[in-house]
Design an enzyme around this catalytic site. Sequence first.
Site: not given
Ligand code: TYM
Length: 334
Positions: A112, A195, A198
Site C-alpha cells: 500500500k 490474485k 478490485k
Molecule cells: P478483503 O475485504 O480484502 O477480502 C475479503 C476476503 O476475501 C478474500 N479474498 C480472496 N481470496 C482468494 N483469492 C482472492 N483473489 C481474494 N480476494 C479477496 C480475502 O482473503 C478475505 O478473506 N483484512 C480483511 C478483512 C478483515 C478480516 C478481519 C478478515 C478485517 N478484519 C478479521 C478476517 C478476520 C480484508 O481486507 O479482506
Amino acid sequence: MKETVVSGIRPTGKLHLGNYFGAFKNFLKLQEQFECYFFIADYHSLTTHPNPADLKGSVKRVLAEYIALGLDPEKCTVYLQSDVPETAELYLFLNMNAYMGELERVTSFKEKARTQPNNINAGLLTYPVLMAADILLHRGIKVPVGKDQEQHLEMTRTFANRFNRLYNIDYFPEPQAFTFDTQLVKVPGLTGGGKMSKSAGESDSIYLDEPAASLNKKIMRAVSDSGPAEAGAPKSQAVQNLFDLMGLVCNQNTISFFDTEHKNGSIRYGDLKKQLAADMETFVAPLRDNIEAMLANDKKLTEIAQFGAEKARKNAQKTLSEVREIIGFSKFYL
Ligand code: TYM
C-alpha cells in the site's frame, strides 16, 4: 462449547469470485457447525477515505450480498464492525503492544505504501492490529480467509500471545486461518497477474452479480498466451490462471479435456473461454438474482443489522470488561 469463528470483508465495492471462493464459501459451511461472527469491516475501509455516501452504499451492498449468498442471521451473527465500538477500544489496547518495526514489515503495508505514497496513514500501518481486535474481540479460533490474509493472522497470534505474556494470563486463544479446502485459496484475476482484486481494474474481476453480457466479454478478453510452444510445454501463468478459474466452476471432464488439449499442443483458447464463460454464467445467474432482490429490501437489511449488532455487542462487552479487568482499569477506583 462450540469453537468460535470470526471473519469479515471490507465494503470496498461488490464482492467478487475471489471473496467467494477464498472466504465466503467457507462461511456458509461454518455457520452450520460453529459459533460464527461475520461482519462488514467498515472501519478498515476508512484507510482509503471513501466519501460518506459511497461508504453507506457499499456497506449496504455487502450486507445484502452476505444474506443473498446464504448467511442466515439465525445461525450466525452478522454485523457491521462500526456498530460494535468495543472493537475500537480493543484496537487501542492492542496498539500499545504492537511495534513500529513489525508493522512496517507487513507485506500488505509495504504494498500500500508503494501504490498510494500520498496516503500512508497510521490506519494503514496498524491495519493488522485492528484485524486482531476483530478476531480477539470474540476470542475467535477459526478465521476463514483467503491466502492473502495469512500474514495478518500470524500477527494476530503474535498480539494475542504478547498480551497473554504481558499480563501473565492465558486469556486470548491463538486463531488460525481456516479453509475447508486443502490449502488457503488464491483466486487469480483475468488480466494475467496475481490474485483477483478490485485494485487491478474492472476487467480483472468477475463480480457475483456480474451481468451475463459483461461476464462473457470479460472472460473472452481474459489474458492467455499465443499457445503452447510445443506439445508438453508447461502452462504460462496467464493460462494456468484460466485453468484455476475453471477449477472453481467447471466439471472435472471439461478440465481434463482442455488439459489434454494443452498437453497435445492443440488447445484453442477461444473454446476454453467459451466453456468457462458458460459454466461461470450458470454459477453466477442465481446469485445475481438473489443479490438484486435483497438490495431492494431495505427493511429486512436494517432489521438484520440491528439484530446482529445487539448479539455481537453483547459478546464484545463481555470480552472488554474482562480485558479492562486484566489490564487493571476496573480496580482503579475500587
Ligand atoms: P478483503 O475485504 O480484502 O477480502 C475479503 C476476503 O476475501 C478474500 N479474498 C480472496 N481470496 C482468494 N483469492 C482472492 N483473489 C481474494 N480476494 C479477496 C480475502 O482473503 C478475505 O478473506 N483484512 C480483511 C478483512 C478483515 C478480516 C478481519 C478478515 C478485517 N478484519 C478479521 C478476517 C478476520 C480484508 O481486507 O479482506
